[in-house]
Motif scaffolding. Structure first.
Motif, PDB file in Angstrom:
ATOM      1  N   CYS A  31      15.342   0.231  23.776  1.00 13.18           N
ATOM      2  CA  CYS A  31      15.360  -0.852  24.768  1.00 13.18           C
ATOM      3  C   CYS A  31      16.538  -0.675  25.721  1.00 13.18           C
ATOM      4  CB  CYS A  31      15.450  -2.204  24.070  1.00 13.18           C
ATOM      5  SG  CYS A  31      15.649  -3.578  25.213  1.00 13.18           S
ATOM      6  N   CYS A  34      19.005  -4.142  25.168  1.00 13.08           N
ATOM      7  CA  CYS A  34      19.801  -4.403  23.962  1.00 13.08           C
ATOM      8  C   CYS A  34      20.039  -3.154  23.120  1.00 13.08           C
ATOM      9  CB  CYS A  34      19.143  -5.488  23.116  1.00 13.08           C
ATOM     10  SG  CYS A  34      17.609  -4.969  22.314  1.00 13.08           S
ATOM     11  N   CYS A  68      12.460  -3.829  24.820  1.00 13.76           N
ATOM     12  CA  CYS A  68      11.837  -4.157  23.539  1.00 13.76           C
ATOM     13  C   CYS A  68      10.981  -5.417  23.700  1.00 13.76           C
ATOM     14  CB  CYS A  68      12.917  -4.381  22.470  1.00 13.76           C
ATOM     15  SG  CYS A  68      13.922  -5.852  22.737  1.00 13.76           S
TER      16      CYS A  68
HETATM   17 ZN   LIG Z   1      15.896  -5.356  23.761  1.00 16.38          ZN
END
Ligand SMILES: [Zn+2]
Length: 249
Positions: A31, A34, A68
């Motif tokens: 991702c 994050c 994500c």
């Molecule tokens: Zn993420």
């Protein structure tokens, strides 16, 4: 490239009870926001940023093509409001805005992993870029755009050190005890949002003749302890030293 197996986004989304969203990943990835590892079969979304997005520096992997299944749900205006102040863990969301709630959470955090956020501006993105804590004894709090460190055993000792130094002649406030909201301490000011440059400045009365006459080695030790506090620990004193405070500012 291997991403993280747990990030603040996964913890915060689960604590809020929001379902992850997206399409089924057909290849492994990480991702961009994050840093969560995306395995084949996980939910994911193409990395697209709104025009108002200005947090590029906080991206875990800038330039990666995927988000994500958790991060995009944390950038809606409802989610930004819901994640500004909170303690997020498997046991859900605990309030972290009133001073008493903050003091309680800092002294008794939930079972790890957990995330603590304290926004210092409107519409601040907190949820996807906060630190994940694996310990109840040494942990980080996201305060605005900073991550600050709190060591619980040091914070406990700091309260006693504050009381000892705060009661010295020359430092002790003249206001009667009952009228004071904050426990004795040797600071001129402690900032709740860390925006003030005068945060945690020591009271000059500490170095007055009156204080020096009452000075013992215990005072020297206490001062040494306070001088070694992290920014997070002086910030935490704002709440822990003001046990009766009900206000949120
Ligand atoms: Zn993420």
């Amino acid at each position: 490239m291997k991403g993280q197996s747990i990030t603040s986004s996964t913890i915060v989304i689960q604590a809020l009870g929001i379902k992850p969203d997206g399409a089924i990943a057909t290849e492994d990835g990480v991702c961009a926001m994050c840093g969560l590892h995306i395995s084949i079969g996980d939910l994911c979304a193409p990395a697209e940023y709104s025009q108002s997005f200005t947090d590029e520096l906080s991206l875990a992997v800038r330039g990666n093509p995927y988000f994500c299944g958790y991060c995009p749900s944390l950038t809606t205006s409802d989610a930004i409001r819901a994640t500004g102040f909170g303690v997020f863990s498997k046991s859900g969301v605990k309030p972290f805005r009133k001073w008493q709630d903050i003091a309680d959470a800092l002294q008794d955090p939930p079972e790890p992993p957990f995330v603590m956020t304290y926004a210092t501006a409107n519409n601040q993105h907190m949820g996807w870029r906060a630190p994940v804590n694996e310990s109840r004894d040494v942990f980080m709090v996201r305060v605005g755009l900073r991550d600050v460190l709190v060591r619980r055993h040091v914070l406990r000792r700091a309260v006693d050190a504050c009381e000892l130094l705060g009661n010295l002649p020359g430092v002790k406030p003249k206001v009667a005890k009952a009228a004071r909201r904050t426990l004795p301490n040797p600071y001129t000011f402690i900032s709740s949002d860390l925006k003030d440059a005068g945060h945690a400045k020591l009271n000059p009365g500490l170095f007055s003749d009156a204080a020096r006459q009452a000075w013992t080695t215990a005072h020297t030790d206490a001062l040494e302890l306070l001088r070694a506090l992290s920014l997070g620990e002086t910030w935490a004193l704002r709440f822990v030293l003001t046990p009766g405070a009900g206000g949120d500012k």
